[in-house]
Design an enzyme around this catalytic site. Sequence first.
Site, mmCIF file in Angstrom:
data_model
loop_
_atom_site.group_PDB
_atom_site.id
_atom_site.type_symbol
_atom_site.label_atom_id
_atom_site.label_comp_id
_atom_site.label_asym_id
_atom_site.label_seq_id
_atom_site.Cartn_x
_atom_site.Cartn_y
_atom_site.Cartn_z
ATOM 1 N N SER A 124 0.762 8.674 16.426
ATOM 2 C CA SER A 124 -0.249 8.904 17.644
ATOM 3 C C SER A 124 -0.798 10.041 17.560
ATOM 4 O O SER A 124 -2.242 10.391 17.810
ATOM 5 C CB SER A 124 0.601 8.884 18.903
ATOM 6 N N GLN B 207 7.580 -6.175 46.129
ATOM 7 C CA GLN B 207 6.514 -5.483 45.645
ATOM 8 C C GLN B 207 6.932 -4.328 44.472
ATOM 9 O O GLN B 207 5.915 -4.123 43.642
ATOM 10 C CB GLN B 207 6.062 -4.442 46.868
ATOM 11 N N GLY C 232 -6.973 -0.941 8.834
ATOM 12 C CA GLY C 232 -5.357 -1.063 8.790
ATOM 13 C C GLY C 232 -5.170 -0.734 10.266
ATOM 14 O O GLY C 232 -4.282 -1.539 10.972
ATOM 15 N N ARG C 233 -5.838 0.295 10.951
ATOM 16 C CA ARG C 233 -5.442 0.678 12.345
ATOM 17 C C ARG C 233 -5.861 -0.165 13.377
ATOM 18 O O ARG C 233 -5.255 -0.486 14.366
ATOM 19 C CB ARG C 233 -5.810 1.974 12.551
ATOM 20 N N PHE D 295 0.896 -1.152 -0.025
ATOM 21 C CA PHE D 295 -0.114 -0.088 0.060
ATOM 22 C C PHE D 295 0.908 1.268 0.204
ATOM 23 O O PHE D 295 1.930 1.588 0.949
ATOM 24 C CB PHE D 295 -0.957 -0.065 1.345
ATOM 25 N N GLU E 265 0.868 3.792 9.582
ATOM 26 C CA GLU E 265 -0.612 4.085 9.675
ATOM 27 C C GLU E 265 -1.143 5.134 10.644
ATOM 28 O O GLU E 265 -2.413 5.074 11.008
ATOM 29 C CB GLU E 265 -1.408 2.701 9.887
ATOM 30 N N TRP F 135 9.019 4.429 2.502
ATOM 31 C CA TRP F 135 8.881 3.595 3.751
ATOM 32 C C TRP F 135 7.735 2.565 3.387
ATOM 33 O O TRP F 135 6.902 2.371 4.090
ATOM 34 C CB TRP F 135 8.475 4.306 4.926
ATOM 35 N N ILE F 136 7.800 1.833 2.183
ATOM 36 C CA ILE F 136 6.833 1.165 1.847
ATOM 37 C C ILE F 136 6.865 -0.430 2.255
ATOM 38 O O ILE F 136 8.134 -0.859 1.827
ATOM 39 C CB ILE F 136 6.721 1.080 0.101
HETATM 40 N N1 CAA Z 1 -13.277 8.054 5.829
HETATM 41 C C1 CAA Z 1 -13.814 8.701 4.648
HETATM 42 N N2 CAA Z 1 -13.558 9.957 4.400
HETATM 43 C C2 CAA Z 1 -12.527 10.608 4.960
HETATM 44 C C3 CAA Z 1 -12.123 9.783 6.237
HETATM 45 C C4 CAA Z 1 -12.440 8.605 6.379
HETATM 46 N N3 CAA Z 1 -12.029 8.082 7.640
HETATM 47 N N4 CAA Z 1 -11.170 10.875 6.704
HETATM 48 C C5 CAA Z 1 -11.050 11.734 5.805
HETATM 49 N N5 CAA Z 1 -11.962 11.595 4.759
HETATM 50 C C6 CAA Z 1 -12.325 12.491 3.892
HETATM 51 C C7 CAA Z 1 -13.003 13.926 4.405
HETATM 52 O O1 CAA Z 1 -14.613 13.708 4.783
HETATM 53 C C8 CAA Z 1 -12.687 15.056 3.390
HETATM 54 O O2 CAA Z 1 -13.424 14.681 2.378
HETATM 55 P P1 CAA Z 1 -14.690 16.041 1.823
HETATM 56 O O3 CAA Z 1 -13.751 17.266 1.764
HETATM 57 O O4 CAA Z 1 -15.220 15.479 0.535
HETATM 58 O O5 CAA Z 1 -15.588 15.968 2.879
HETATM 59 C C9 CAA Z 1 -11.269 14.516 2.961
HETATM 60 O O6 CAA Z 1 -11.274 13.141 3.182
HETATM 61 C C10 CAA Z 1 -10.082 15.349 3.533
HETATM 62 O O7 CAA Z 1 -10.285 15.246 4.886
HETATM 63 P P2 CAA Z 1 -9.564 16.153 5.831
HETATM 64 O O8 CAA Z 1 -10.155 17.623 5.489
HETATM 65 O O9 CAA Z 1 -10.068 15.563 7.369
HETATM 66 O O10 CAA Z 1 -8.048 15.875 5.591
HETATM 67 P P3 CAA Z 1 -6.768 16.262 6.217
HETATM 68 O O11 CAA Z 1 -5.827 16.782 5.373
HETATM 69 O O12 CAA Z 1 -7.283 17.209 7.415
HETATM 70 O O13 CAA Z 1 -6.072 15.033 6.722
HETATM 71 C C11 CAA Z 1 -6.042 13.219 8.111
HETATM 72 C C12 CAA Z 1 -6.715 13.840 7.490
HETATM 73 C C13 CAA Z 1 -6.604 12.162 9.315
HETATM 74 C C14 CAA Z 1 -4.873 13.640 8.951
HETATM 75 C C15 CAA Z 1 -5.247 12.054 7.213
HETATM 76 O O14 CAA Z 1 -4.481 12.793 6.136
HETATM 77 C C16 CAA Z 1 -4.424 11.181 7.524
HETATM 78 O O15 CAA Z 1 -5.133 10.073 8.123
HETATM 79 N N6 CAA Z 1 -3.279 11.089 7.687
HETATM 80 C C17 CAA Z 1 -2.242 10.188 8.138
HETATM 81 C C18 CAA Z 1 -2.162 9.212 6.842
HETATM 82 C C19 CAA Z 1 -1.338 7.813 7.247
HETATM 83 O O16 CAA Z 1 -1.981 7.122 8.236
HETATM 84 N N7 CAA Z 1 -0.457 7.223 6.692
HETATM 85 C C20 CAA Z 1 0.229 6.052 7.090
HETATM 86 C C21 CAA Z 1 0.708 5.663 5.904
HETATM 87 S S1 CAA Z 1 0.394 3.749 5.301
HETATM 88 C C22 CAA Z 1 1.374 2.718 6.235
HETATM 89 O O17 CAA Z 1 2.034 3.241 7.190
HETATM 90 C C23 CAA Z 1 1.447 1.519 5.821
HETATM 91 C C24 CAA Z 1 2.418 0.613 6.175
HETATM 92 O O18 CAA Z 1 3.271 0.369 5.508
HETATM 93 C C25 CAA Z 1 2.374 -0.122 7.561
#
Ligand code: CAA
Length: 370
Positions: A356, A269, A232-233, A113, A353, A146-147
């Site tokens: 915190s 303790q 995923g979380r 992903f 993912e 970091w994939i």
């Molecule tokens: N479900 C559906 N839609 C969602 C949503 C959700 N959970 N969260 C946000 N959205 C939608 C919002 O409704 C909005 O849509 P509209 O404008 O149409 O209403 C749009 O997405 C943008 O949302 P935000 O304005 O809230 O976006 P933001 O820029 O403020 O960011 C965030 C939101 C939650 C911080 C997000 O950017 C985020 O989750 N960031 C972290 C990313 C992450 O987890 N990366 C991990 C990489 S993958 C990994 O680690 C895998 C691995 O290898 C193990």
Amino acid sequence: MIRDAARDFAQNELKPGVIERDEQQQFPAEQIKKLGELGFLGMMVDPKYNGAGLDAVSYVLVMEELSKIDASASVVVSVNNSLVCYGLEEYGTEEQKRNYLKPLAAGEQIGAFCLSEPEAGSDATSQRTTAEDKGDHYLLNGTKNWITNGSTASTYLVIAQTHPEKGHQGINALIVEKGMDGFTVGPKENKLGIRGSDTHSLLFSDVKVPKGNRIGEDGFGFKFAMKTLEGGRIGIAAQALGIASGAFELALNYAKARQTFGKPIAQHQAIQFKLADMATQIEAARLLCLKAAWLKDKGESYTQAASMAKLYASEVAMKTTIEAVQIHGGYGYVKEYHVERLMRDAKITQIYEGTSEIQKMVISREMLKE
Ligand code: CAA
């Protein structure tokens, strides 16, 4: 029964060689192949697409048991199940499911992903990777960082920007195959923890991706990533839980066996207080993980519950592993007692993912929703 099968697998197949794989940064290829044969790589996928047809609660049980022993292997299970298989099954077309989901759910292939970039990690809407619309295909250019499963995967779900003027609504998710012209895998990352997992940067240079490989409607990519990450979380929360409970079991056994001042240290303790805190926090983390999974299984919203589980379980993993090293004293600082590895592995659960801090943003936004 499922939990016991995962526990036996972890003891018999993951434990041997886990220290060496960590030291040598060796991917657990044989073990992942066997996990695929057991159905653990497509656990929640419908059997008609080669999945095991189980629920998210079962997935949490499996993730905890595998992660007690080897978080480098369990992250492969988590990414394949939650991010790749779920994303394809929930949002893919029949053709995409037939071509890509079936071999992934059967464990014949591994998926990756690809969201994070050098300058877009937490701020995931700031994608620099571009997918230019060329009629019958997209032209993909950019770098992902970091994939997980970077070099071992066959199928990559890549998030990229198609219409920059539309912001997050211009982002697409594309299915990219290993071997497509212009797609190269960068060097392996030399990491603090989960060293057996395969983490790379990926480079895309004029990669032609057929239109039929786009997931969902044009512009659905950001929501696809957000929805997929929710599940995923839960997986990473259960991984953190497993790291914590694995370290706790080691610390408890050690405390019962190790003597100081004429009695086992478990009778002091100072150690009992640590063990009591660890056990209580682990139980709370477990209940949060199971609650998030139960909500998902019932078809209810689990956005907030998944972030709460990940936030709390990853904090517990960090605290518990540090205490487990402390209880082991000098032995805890050397590799053969396993707890130092678990302490290093725990840290990533507070980062990937969504850090915190990101989980806190998600939790409070859900709370403040009108
Ligand atoms: N479900 C559906 N839609 C969602 C949503 C959700 N959970 N969260 C946000 N959205 C939608 C919002 O409704 C909005 O849509 P509209 O404008 O149409 O209403 C749009 O997405 C943008 O949302 P935000 O304005 O809230 O976006 P933001 O820029 O403020 O960011 C965030 C939101 C939650 C911080 C997000 O950017 C985020 O989750 N960031 C972290 C990313 C992450 O987890 N990366 C991990 C990489 S993958 C990994 O680690 C895998 C691995 O290898 C193990």
